[in-house]
Design a protein around this motif. Structure first.
Motif, PDB file in Angstrom:
ATOM      1  N   GLY A 239       8.840   9.859 -13.006  1.00 31.58           N
ATOM      2  CA  GLY A 239       9.483  11.019 -12.475  1.00 31.58           C
ATOM      3  C   GLY A 239      11.018  10.413 -11.930  1.00 31.58           C
ATOM      4  O   GLY A 239      11.334   9.435 -12.218  1.00 31.58           O
ATOM      5  N   ALA A 240      11.485  11.323 -11.377  1.00 29.86           N
ATOM      6  CA  ALA A 240      12.840  11.257 -10.924  1.00 29.86           C
ATOM      7  C   ALA A 240      13.079  10.800  -9.457  1.00 29.86           C
ATOM      8  O   ALA A 240      13.786  11.079  -8.569  1.00 29.86           O
ATOM      9  N   LEU A 241      12.465   9.483  -9.384  1.00 31.57           N
ATOM     10  CA  LEU A 241      12.601   8.920  -8.075  1.00 31.57           C
ATOM     11  C   LEU A 241      12.833   7.353  -8.274  1.00 31.57           C
ATOM     12  O   LEU A 241      12.255   6.613  -9.175  1.00 31.57           O
ATOM     13  N   THR A 242      13.943   6.941  -7.482  1.00 31.34           N
ATOM     14  CA  THR A 242      14.239   5.523  -7.598  1.00 31.34           C
ATOM     15  C   THR A 242      13.768   4.913  -6.431  1.00 31.34           C
ATOM     16  O   THR A 242      14.287   5.416  -5.398  1.00 31.34           O
ATOM     17  N   LEU A 243      13.137   3.795  -6.331  1.00 27.57           N
ATOM     18  CA  LEU A 243      12.704   3.155  -5.110  1.00 27.57           C
ATOM     19  C   LEU A 243      13.478   1.870  -5.196  1.00 27.57           C
ATOM     20  O   LEU A 243      13.456   1.073  -6.002  1.00 27.57           O
ATOM     21  N   VAL A 244      14.153   1.911  -3.899  1.00 26.40           N
ATOM     22  CA  VAL A 244      15.077   0.645  -3.639  1.00 26.40           C
ATOM     23  C   VAL A 244      14.020  -0.487  -2.723  1.00 26.40           C
ATOM     24  O   VAL A 244      13.944  -0.084  -1.520  1.00 26.40           O
ATOM     25  N   LEU A 245      13.454  -1.525  -3.187  1.00 22.54           N
ATOM     26  CA  LEU A 245      12.586  -2.100  -2.355  1.00 22.54           C
ATOM     27  C   LEU A 245      13.266  -3.789  -2.327  1.00 22.54           C
ATOM     28  O   LEU A 245      13.911  -4.318  -3.247  1.00 22.54           O
ATOM     29  N   PRO A 246      12.430  -4.577  -1.555  1.00 21.88           N
ATOM     30  CA  PRO A 246      12.631  -6.041  -1.117  1.00 21.88           C
ATOM     31  C   PRO A 246      12.510  -6.655  -2.617  1.00 21.88           C
ATOM     32  O   PRO A 246      11.559  -6.513  -3.292  1.00 21.88           O
ATOM     33  N   ALA A 247      13.733  -7.406  -3.070  1.00 18.00           N
ATOM     34  CA  ALA A 247      13.579  -8.127  -4.184  1.00 18.00           C
ATOM     35  C   ALA A 247      12.856  -9.471  -4.276  1.00 18.00           C
ATOM     36  O   ALA A 247      12.941 -10.281  -3.281  1.00 18.00           O
ATOM     37  N   SER A 248      12.043  -9.778  -5.359  1.00 15.11           N
ATOM     38  CA  SER A 248      11.084 -11.055  -5.441  1.00 15.11           C
ATOM     39  C   SER A 248      12.287 -12.040  -6.166  1.00 15.11           C
ATOM     40  O   SER A 248      13.493 -11.678  -6.514  1.00 15.11           O
ATOM     41  N   GLN A 249      11.799 -13.109  -6.136  1.00 13.85           N
ATOM     42  CA  GLN A 249      12.762 -14.176  -6.847  1.00 13.85           C
ATOM     43  C   GLN A 249      12.913 -13.783  -8.403  1.00 13.85           C
ATOM     44  O   GLN A 249      13.711 -14.609  -9.108  1.00 13.85           O
ATOM     45  N   ARG A 250      12.195 -13.016  -8.828  1.00 10.20           N
ATOM     46  CA  ARG A 250      12.092 -13.033 -10.469  1.00 10.20           C
ATOM     47  C   ARG A 250      13.380 -12.006 -10.819  1.00 10.20           C
ATOM     48  O   ARG A 250      13.693 -11.912 -12.079  1.00 10.20           O
ATOM     49  N   VAL A 251      13.847 -11.347  -9.975  1.00 10.80           N
ATOM     50  CA  VAL A 251      15.113 -10.435 -10.280  1.00 10.80           C
ATOM     51  C   VAL A 251      16.569 -11.198 -10.622  1.00 10.80           C
ATOM     52  O   VAL A 251      16.845 -11.933  -9.862  1.00 10.80           O
ATOM     53  N   PRO A 252      16.752 -10.887 -11.939  1.00 13.05           N
ATOM     54  CA  PRO A 252      17.818 -11.614 -12.220  1.00 13.05           C
ATOM     55  C   PRO A 252      19.200 -11.140 -11.412  1.00 13.05           C
ATOM     56  O   PRO A 252      19.188 -10.025 -10.886  1.00 13.05           O
TER      57      PRO A 252
ATOM     58  N   LYS B 221       0.770  -1.179   0.085  1.00 13.38           N
ATOM     59  CA  LYS B 221       0.046  -0.002  -0.025  1.00 13.38           C
ATOM     60  C   LYS B 221       0.956   1.022   0.080  1.00 13.38           C
ATOM     61  O   LYS B 221       0.675   2.245  -0.620  1.00 13.38           O
ATOM     62  N   VAL B 222       1.923   1.272   0.828  1.00 11.25           N
ATOM     63  CA  VAL B 222       2.815   2.496   0.981  1.00 11.25           C
ATOM     64  C   VAL B 222       3.483   2.531  -0.296  1.00 11.25           C
ATOM     65  O   VAL B 222       3.634   3.600  -0.779  1.00 11.25           O
ATOM     66  N   TRP B 223       3.994   1.738  -0.714  1.00  8.94           N
ATOM     67  CA  TRP B 223       4.823   1.709  -2.137  1.00  8.94           C
ATOM     68  C   TRP B 223       4.119   1.905  -3.333  1.00  8.94           C
ATOM     69  O   TRP B 223       4.577   2.662  -4.029  1.00  8.94           O
TER      70      TRP B 223
ATOM     71  N   ALA C 257      15.534   6.288  -2.893  1.00 11.07           N
ATOM     72  CA  ALA C 257      15.018   5.970  -1.477  1.00 11.07           C
ATOM     73  C   ALA C 257      14.749   4.360  -1.095  1.00 11.07           C
ATOM     74  O   ALA C 257      14.201   3.805  -1.956  1.00 11.07           O
ATOM     75  N   ARG C 258      15.677   4.138  -0.078  1.00 10.67           N
ATOM     76  CA  ARG C 258      15.311   2.646   0.119  1.00 10.67           C
ATOM     77  C   ARG C 258      14.330   2.233   1.337  1.00 10.67           C
ATOM     78  O   ARG C 258      14.386   3.055   2.114  1.00 10.67           O
ATOM     79  N   TRP C 259      13.534   1.508   0.990  1.00  9.95           N
ATOM     80  CA  TRP C 259      12.625   1.089   2.102  1.00  9.95           C
ATOM     81  C   TRP C 259      13.250   0.115   3.285  1.00  9.95           C
ATOM     82  O   TRP C 259      13.919  -0.948   2.837  1.00  9.95           O
ATOM     83  N   ARG C 260      13.285   0.503   4.163  1.00  4.50           N
ATOM     84  CA  ARG C 260      14.115  -0.461   5.597  1.00  4.50           C
ATOM     85  C   ARG C 260      13.266  -0.281   6.742  1.00  4.50           C
ATOM     86  O   ARG C 260      13.189   1.054   7.030  1.00  4.50           O
ATOM     87  N   SER C 261      13.081  -1.249   7.312  1.00  8.37           N
ATOM     88  CA  SER C 261      12.451  -1.064   8.878  1.00  8.37           C
ATOM     89  C   SER C 261      11.037  -0.207   8.822  1.00  8.37           C
ATOM     90  O   SER C 261      10.972   0.268   9.637  1.00  8.37           O
ATOM     91  N   GLY C 262      10.431  -0.645   7.687  1.00  3.91           N
ATOM     92  CA  GLY C 262       9.101   0.571   7.729  1.00  3.91           C
ATOM     93  C   GLY C 262       9.245   1.874   7.260  1.00  3.91           C
ATOM     94  O   GLY C 262       8.270   2.588   7.607  1.00  3.91           O
ATOM     95  N   ASP C 263      10.298   2.278   7.049  1.00  2.00           N
ATOM     96  CA  ASP C 263      10.497   3.602   6.409  1.00  2.00           C
ATOM     97  C   ASP C 263      11.369   3.875   5.407  1.00  2.00           C
ATOM     98  O   ASP C 263      12.097   2.953   5.089  1.00  2.00           O
ATOM     99  N   TRP C 264      11.353   4.893   4.627  1.00  2.00           N
ATOM    100  CA  TRP C 264      12.222   5.289   3.769  1.00  2.00           C
ATOM    101  C   TRP C 264      13.614   5.772   4.135  1.00  2.00           C
ATOM    102  O   TRP C 264      13.551   6.837   5.034  1.00  2.00           O
ATOM    103  N   GLN C 265      14.756   5.599   3.657  1.00  4.95           N
ATOM    104  CA  GLN C 265      15.984   6.150   3.988  1.00  4.95           C
ATOM    105  C   GLN C 265      16.497   6.703   2.580  1.00  4.95           C
ATOM    106  O   GLN C 265      16.459   5.737   1.635  1.00  4.95           O
ATOM    107  N   ILE C 266      16.882   7.788   2.752  1.00 10.13           N
ATOM    108  CA  ILE C 266      17.039   8.522   1.466  1.00 10.13           C
ATOM    109  C   ILE C 266      18.798   8.205   1.161  1.00 10.13           C
ATOM    110  O   ILE C 266      19.544   8.468   2.082  1.00 10.13           O
ATOM    111  N   LEU C 267      19.201   7.703  -0.080  1.00  9.17           N
ATOM    112  CA  LEU C 267      20.247   7.094  -0.125  1.00  9.17           C
ATOM    113  C   LEU C 267      21.059   8.358  -1.222  1.00  9.17           C
ATOM    114  O   LEU C 267      22.454   8.508  -1.051  1.00  9.17           O
ATOM    115  N   ARG C 268      20.151   8.958  -1.905  1.00  2.00           N
ATOM    116  CA  ARG C 268      20.754  10.156  -2.670  1.00  2.00           C
ATOM    117  C   ARG C 268      19.516  11.058  -2.814  1.00  2.00           C
ATOM    118  O   ARG C 268      18.546  10.786  -3.358  1.00  2.00           O
ATOM    119  N   GLN C 269      19.870  12.333  -2.649  1.00  2.00           N
ATOM    120  CA  GLN C 269      18.763  13.430  -2.569  1.00  2.00           C
ATOM    121  C   GLN C 269      18.689  13.949  -4.196  1.00  2.00           C
ATOM    122  O   GLN C 269      19.823  14.602  -4.387  1.00  2.00           O
TER     123      GLN C 269
END
Length: 193
Positions: free
Chosen positions: A86-99, A74-76, A174-186
């Motif tokens: 737009g100019a936003l990269t989301l870093v999320l937990p990967a599924s098994q489909r990711v090479p 829901k959040v993502w 922005a990386r999703w970690r422990s229920g919140d966003w961590q900005i890796l690059r602004q």
């Protein structure tokens, strides 16, 4: 000369045998079919601990590569609906489909982006999602013109277009970690609370 028609660029990207480049809304993308990600690492002389981004024309094309709880989804999806394309990269937990080649040293996460560029959208609609990063040697600034790309990366195929206008500012990461966003690059996009 590495400039070719958009149709030829799409065919080359789909074949998996070529690196392609194209403008986006931020900086030009260096792209390849996800199962050939090693071509990007070699061309850029990029460390394997710097993952690539999976870019697509729509969020729906990216969601199969993500794994999470219903509450996280829901959040993502709300953030994606607000900021993509737009100019936003989301870093999320990967599924098994990711090479594994996209993130060789840590297959647990995947960076995802939908660019806000008509040309990038048109290319990605036809190629499907691609492994991407900026066009530059690792540790150097992104190249922003077709002339610079041709000079430093003559093996990269780029579209015949005058449309190389972009912001020049890389995307917010922005990386999703422990229920919140961590900005890796602004970048230009700020995530609200």
């Amino acid at each position: 000369m590495t400039q070719i028609s958009t149709a030829a660029l799409v065919a080359a990207a789909r074949s998996g045998g070529w690196l392609v480049g194209f403008p986006t809304d931020t900086v030009p993308a260096l792209a390849v079919r996800p199962d050939r990600s090693e071509l990007i690492f070699a061309a850029k002389q990029r460390s394997l601990d710097k993952p690539l981004i999976l870019m697509a024309a729509t969020p729906q094309a990216l969601w199969p590569f993500v794994a999470g709880t219903p509450q996280e989804w829901k959040v993502w999806q709300a953030v994606a609906q607000h900021h993509w394309p737009g100019a936003l990269t989301l870093v999320l937990p990967a599924s098994q489909r990711v090479p594994t080649g996209l993130n060789p040293t840590s297959a647990q996460t995947i960076g995802l982006r939908v660019p806000k560029s008509p040309l990038a959208q048109m290319i990605l609609e036809q190629t499907g999602s691609l492994a991407t990063t900026s066009i530059n040697r690792s540790g150097h600034p992104p190249l922003t013109s077709s002339q610079a790309i041709e000079s430093q990366f003559p093996e990269v195929l780029i579209p015949l277009t005058e449309d190389w206008e972009q912001s020049g500012t890389p995307s917010t990461v922005a990386r999703w970690r422990s229920g919140d966003w961590q900005i890796l690059r602004q970048g230009s996009i700020t995530l609200g609370r």
